[in-house]
Design an enzyme around this catalytic site. Structure first.
Site, PDB file in Angstrom:
ATOM      1  N   CYS A  27      -5.629   1.825  -4.170  1.00 24.50           N
ATOM      2  CA  CYS A  27      -5.130   2.471  -2.972  1.00 24.50           C
ATOM      3  C   CYS A  27      -6.106   3.591  -2.591  1.00 24.50           C
ATOM      4  CB  CYS A  27      -3.753   3.036  -3.268  1.00 24.50           C
ATOM      5  SG  CYS A  27      -2.925   3.567  -1.793  1.00 24.50           S
ATOM      6  N   CYS A  64       0.816  -1.208   0.000  1.00 25.03           N
ATOM      7  CA  CYS A  64       0.000   0.000   0.000  1.00 25.03           C
ATOM      8  C   CYS A  64       0.856   1.268   0.000  1.00 25.03           C
ATOM      9  CB  CYS A  64      -0.984   0.043   1.151  1.00 25.03           C
ATOM     10  SG  CYS A  64      -2.221   1.316   0.838  1.00 25.03           S
TER      11      CYS A  64
HETATM   12  C1  LIG Z   1      -0.882   0.066   7.017  1.00 20.19           C
HETATM   13  C2  LIG Z   1      -1.362  -0.706   5.828  1.00 20.19           C
HETATM   14  C3  LIG Z   1      -2.351  -0.176   5.029  1.00 20.19           C
HETATM   15  C4  LIG Z   1      -2.819  -0.874   3.920  1.00 20.19           C
HETATM   16  N1  LIG Z   1      -3.834  -0.333   3.188  1.00 20.19           N
HETATM   17  C5  LIG Z   1      -4.369  -1.040   2.161  1.00 20.19           C
HETATM   18  C6  LIG Z   1      -5.498  -0.535   1.460  1.00 20.19           C
HETATM   19  O1  LIG Z   1      -6.009   0.538   1.751  1.00 20.19           O
HETATM   20  N2  LIG Z   1      -6.014  -1.277   0.442  1.00 20.19           N
HETATM   21  C7  LIG Z   1      -5.481  -2.496   0.118  1.00 20.19           C
HETATM   22  O2  LIG Z   1      -6.020  -3.143  -0.777  1.00 20.19           O
HETATM   23  N3  LIG Z   1      -4.385  -2.992   0.749  1.00 20.19           N
HETATM   24  C8  LIG Z   1      -3.821  -2.302   1.766  1.00 20.19           C
HETATM   25  N4  LIG Z   1      -2.735  -2.809   2.461  1.00 20.19           N
HETATM   26  C9  LIG Z   1      -1.987  -3.956   1.907  1.00 20.19           C
HETATM   27  C10 LIG Z   1      -2.603  -5.327   2.164  1.00 20.19           C
HETATM   28  O3  LIG Z   1      -2.854  -5.524   3.527  1.00 20.19           O
HETATM   29  C11 LIG Z   1      -1.649  -6.398   1.644  1.00 20.19           C
HETATM   30  O4  LIG Z   1      -1.307  -6.095   0.306  1.00 20.19           O
HETATM   31  C12 LIG Z   1      -2.271  -7.785   1.689  1.00 20.19           C
HETATM   32  O5  LIG Z   1      -2.513  -8.155   3.026  1.00 20.19           O
HETATM   33  C13 LIG Z   1      -1.346  -8.796   1.003  1.00 20.19           C
HETATM   34  O6  LIG Z   1      -1.794 -10.102   1.203  1.00 20.19           O
HETATM   35  P1  LIG Z   1      -0.725 -11.312   1.346  1.00 20.19           P
HETATM   36  O7  LIG Z   1      -1.551 -12.520   1.635  1.00 20.19           O
HETATM   37  O8  LIG Z   1       0.207 -11.292   0.191  1.00 20.19           O
HETATM   38  O9  LIG Z   1       0.128 -10.941   2.629  1.00 20.19           O
HETATM   39  P2  LIG Z   1      -0.376 -10.902   4.145  1.00 20.19           P
HETATM   40  O10 LIG Z   1      -1.820 -10.560   4.198  1.00 20.19           O
HETATM   41  O11 LIG Z   1       0.589 -10.007   4.854  1.00 20.19           O
HETATM   42  O12 LIG Z   1      -0.236 -12.390   4.655  1.00 20.19           O
HETATM   43  C14 LIG Z   1       0.967 -13.106   4.672  1.00 20.19           C
HETATM   44  C15 LIG Z   1       0.764 -14.343   5.555  1.00 20.19           C
HETATM   45  O13 LIG Z   1       1.900 -15.212   5.385  1.00 20.19           O
HETATM   46  C16 LIG Z   1       2.305 -15.675   6.658  1.00 20.19           C
HETATM   47  N5  LIG Z   1       3.738 -15.992   6.582  1.00 20.19           N
HETATM   48  C17 LIG Z   1       4.787 -15.125   6.633  1.00 20.19           C
HETATM   49  N6  LIG Z   1       5.940 -15.790   6.552  1.00 20.19           N
HETATM   50  C18 LIG Z   1       5.627 -17.110   6.438  1.00 20.19           C
HETATM   51  C19 LIG Z   1       6.404 -18.296   6.331  1.00 20.19           C
HETATM   52  N7  LIG Z   1       7.747 -18.258   6.322  1.00 20.19           N
HETATM   53  N8  LIG Z   1       5.761 -19.486   6.253  1.00 20.19           N
HETATM   54  C20 LIG Z   1       4.387 -19.542   6.247  1.00 20.19           C
HETATM   55  N9  LIG Z   1       3.615 -18.442   6.348  1.00 20.19           N
HETATM   56  C21 LIG Z   1       4.229 -17.237   6.451  1.00 20.19           C
HETATM   57  C22 LIG Z   1       1.991 -14.533   7.611  1.00 20.19           C
HETATM   58  O14 LIG Z   1       1.841 -14.996   8.956  1.00 20.19           O
HETATM   59  C23 LIG Z   1       0.665 -14.009   7.035  1.00 20.19           C
HETATM   60  O15 LIG Z   1      -0.453 -14.632   7.609  1.00 20.19           O
HETATM   61  C24 LIG Z   1      -2.265  -2.144   3.594  1.00 20.19           C
HETATM   62  C25 LIG Z   1      -1.279  -2.708   4.422  1.00 20.19           C
HETATM   63  C26 LIG Z   1      -0.824  -1.994   5.529  1.00 20.19           C
HETATM   64  C27 LIG Z   1       0.225  -2.614   6.419  1.00 20.19           C
END
Ligand SMILES: Cc1cc2nc3c(=O)[nH]c(=O)nc-3n(C[C@H](O)[C@H](O)[C@H](O)COP(=O)(O)OP(=O)(O)OC[C@H]3O[C@@H](n4cnc5c(N)ncnc54)[C@H](O)[C@@H]3O)c2cc1C
Length: 417
Positions: free
Chosen positions: A352, A172
């Site tokens: 965003c 983000c």
């Molecule tokens: C402050 C903030 C504001 C945001 N605002 C927005 C917004 O307005 N709109 C929007 O669409 N997005 C927003 N986002 C971004 C969004 O939250 C992420 O892009 C999204 O969560 C990505 O999903 P993901 O599953 O790739 O990662 P995540 O949701 O971070 O999940 C990753 C998972 O993998 C697990 N993991 C990590 N390492 C390992 C490992 N070695 N082995 C097994 N599991 C592991 C973690 O425990 C976690 O559960 C924001 C994020 C933040 C921090």
């Protein structure tokens, strides 16, 4: 769930579809796969007890959302029928089709989906980890610190507030400036903004990566009289001494370090690929999982797909991007398992919602190359009340009740010619 740790190095199981990470991407994908093929055998490796809705943390830092509503027990969101192994992946052997867990167990797989998100590299800023959460140093990028941001904002009646943004990519990319806007809006409403010197230090050269949204954002930067310092990267913090150091390059390309005093420091840390991906043959030169930008299949390992923040793709790393990627991966993975050609292509969509003031949002939606991809038939380059409702009310509800349950709304994808 596997409760018993097994013998070091022993192969615990042979997974049909193995998913690394139960965040936004992992859980939504499982729901979408089960919807298409009920009973398909899926193993999830996820170490955390808690699942977070991270996009609302910006609202928490601005006093507009309850932090408790951003977290739920992981056990509640993992779909039924999935084999959840509560451990972290330590190593990935893509050639051997096998992963190693942090307790030494090994798992082999037929198909792998890599979605462990990214890692916040707090340690890259000297002195930061010791002082986060105290001395006026905070970050909306941590669940436990977003409420501290709001506490600091409410407590500041005068002085200097510094907001930071590291080099790209980050998740983000608008979140660092959202913290600034919501803080300034509060100070303006309280009548104290005139007494607060606000500065936004960005490592990069632009306020936002897609030029069409910059004029609307600049209006707010001017309204809040925030100074912008481009090319200025946070490198060191002394919390008790209330000083932050920034580096920029002078005209001759030499690094220059400048000390800046602060009363409030909102930090967004540098962000890197998780170590287990970075150290594997799945990584590109920068450490990210190297997938085809359209199919999201790994470029060297046909039985591996990437999804979410961990990917090498140039889209905005957002939950909104995940919403569309999930459909592409679910369709393409099942097709490739069945020996069919992959039917869907991802257009790089990401979104965003920039919270420029309490009650108004500039809803930036764009794909690869900065192409505007609005979901609604009106001008999305201006601040709107309807977009605030979407961000603060509809999207959180839709996340828990739609996206994580395999309800694929607003996910139109491109089919190859
Ligand atoms: C402050 C903030 C504001 C945001 N605002 C927005 C917004 O307005 N709109 C929007 O669409 N997005 C927003 N986002 C971004 C969004 O939250 C992420 O892009 C999204 O969560 C990505 O999903 P993901 O599953 O790739 O990662 P995540 O949701 O971070 O999940 C990753 C998972 O993998 C697990 N993991 C990590 N390492 C390992 C490992 N070695 N082995 C097994 N599991 C592991 C973690 O425990 C976690 O559960 C924001 C994020 C933040 C921090």
């Amino acid at each position: 769930m596997h409760e018993n740790a097994q013998q070091q190095g022993a192969t615990a199981s042979n997974a049909d579809i193995l998913i690394i990470g139960g965040g936004a991407a992992g859980i939504a994908l499982i729901a979408s796969l089960l919807k298409r093929q009920p009973g398909v055998s899926i193993t999830l490796v996820e170490p955390s007890d808690t699942h977070y809705y991270q996009p609302a943390w910006t609202l928490v830092g601005g006093g507009a959302y309850a932090v408790g509503k951003t977290a739920r027990p992981m056990a509640q969101v993992v779909p039924k029928g999935v084999d959840w192994i509560k451990a972290a992946v330590q190593g990935i052997d893509a050639e051997g089709r096998c992963i190693t867990l942090d307790d030494g167990r090994q798992l082999s797989y037929q198909h792998l989906v890599v979605c462990p998100g990214l890692r916040l590299a707090w340690e890259q800023i000297e002195g930061l980890e010791q002082t986060l959460g105290q001395h006026g140093v905070t970050s909306n990028y941590r669940h436990d610190l977003a409420p501290y941001t709001w506490q600091l904002v409410q407590g500041l009646g005068q002085g200097k507030a510094i907001f930071t943004q590291p080099g790209m990519p980050i998740k983000c990319a608008g979140a660092p400036q959202k913290a600034l806007y919501l803080s300034c809006d509060h100070w303006r409403r309280q009548g104290v903004l005139d007494r607060i010197d606000v500065e936004f230090n960005l490592a990069g050269p632009a306020l936002f990566g897609v030029a069409a949204y910059v004029p609307a954002l600049m209006k707010y930067v001017e309204r809040y009289r925030a100074r912008l310092a481009f090319g200025s990267q946070l490198v060191k913090v002394d919390g008790p001494g209330k000083t932050a150091w920034f580096e920029h390059q002078d005209a001759d390309g030499n690094a220059v370090r400048v000390a800046k005093p602060f009363d409030l420091l909102h930090v967004v840390p540098p962000q890197v690929a998780p170590d287990c991906v970075r150290a594997s043959s799945l990584a590109n030169a920068a450490g990210w999982c190297e997938v085809d930008p359209g199919t999201l299949q790994h470029v060297r390992h046909a039985n591996v797909f990437g999804l979410g923040d961990v990917c090498s793709t140039s889209n905005a790393k957002t939950a909104a991007a995940v919403r569309k990627q999930v459909v592409v991966v679910a369709e393409n993975l099942l097709a490739s398992r069945a020996g069919r050609s992959m039917p869907l292509r991802y257009d790089g969509y990401g979104s965003c919602p920039l919270t420029v003031e309490k009650g108004k949002v500039v809803l930036a939606e764009f794909g690869y190359g900065g192409k505007l991809l609005p979901s609604f038939p009106w001008d999305t380059t201006v601040a709107r009340r309807s977009a605030w409702w979407l961000k603060a009310t509809f999207l959180p509800w839709f996340y828990w009740n739609g996206m994580l349950k395999g309800r694929e709304w607003l996910t139109r994808c491109t089919r190859p010619e």
